[in-house]
Design a protein around this motif. Sequence first.
Motif: not given
Length: 323
Positions: A143, A148, A150, A180-181, A184, A207, A210, A212, A234
Amino acid sequence: MIPSASIGIVIGRSGYKDPQSVLHDAQIAMHRAKSAGRNLRVVFSEEMRLKVDERNFLLSALRTAIASGGITLAYQPIVHMDGTTAGWEVLARWRHDQMGTISPDRFIPIAEESGLIIPMGAYVLIETLKTAAALRTEGLLDESRHMERFFAVNVSAIQLGQSDFADFVLSSLDRLELPRTFLNLELTESAIMENRDTATHVIERLSAEGISFKLDDFGTGYSSLGYLHRIPIDSVKIDRSFVSRMDSSQGDQNAAGIVRGMISLCHELRKTVVAEGIETETQARLLQEYGCDFAQGYYFGKPMDRTALFESLRAAEGKQADA
């Protein structure tokens, strides 16, 4: 309250050896009546038994596949509109030794009806995070050096209804020391509406940590703008059924306008938009003109297995090093 009844009927014929066999077939017809909307009567046919036998066979085989690692994962790119990779949707795949490749349209509903979606969903999530951790260790998902990226994992209404689901997701990320990013979660409108209070609680908690959320198949279900505004979703995924009709050559003059309106509406609600099922240059060009944020479909990339995913990222790294 007005009582109703679902009735399964067996027409008398030779071939039955005992009353239990007659009752068994009558129950098959009764369950068909219930699944068709209830308060109906259905006459048993041999085709019904064949379908039940096939389902039972698939259920048993699926249980074995989940326990033995027979479910594999494919990763389909989700890209920015310029074609650069933003992430990947994770897709479950199943190839049976005798039956060959079995479509998710066949085995996912069986998994949901039987409850096997819980162990299968846990397996998919863990294997996805292991893949992300391995890519990160190799420097392909760093990252600090890349935008970023996912992995989008599909979640069913049954999983959302589990009291420990949020804890399981968070502990799995922590165990592999992943941000966490990197994760999703994709939900359908029906998954939220089946148990809105529980789903809302889970979404709000994750959420806040963090993670999505993407709303899948937008426009095909309830499409309640009220909950879309209230729940911390999101991103919205426009269903392929709308995207596929955008080409003017297919004669649907309204489809492009509908998609453009969806994108505009989602942006007004501060949601990013992913268009699914893009297969032509015309579709990609129109979506870019309409301000769509992300794209997914064979035009940009087909689902690939874990090995191909690693190879594609290594190749991209090599091109950057040469530049």
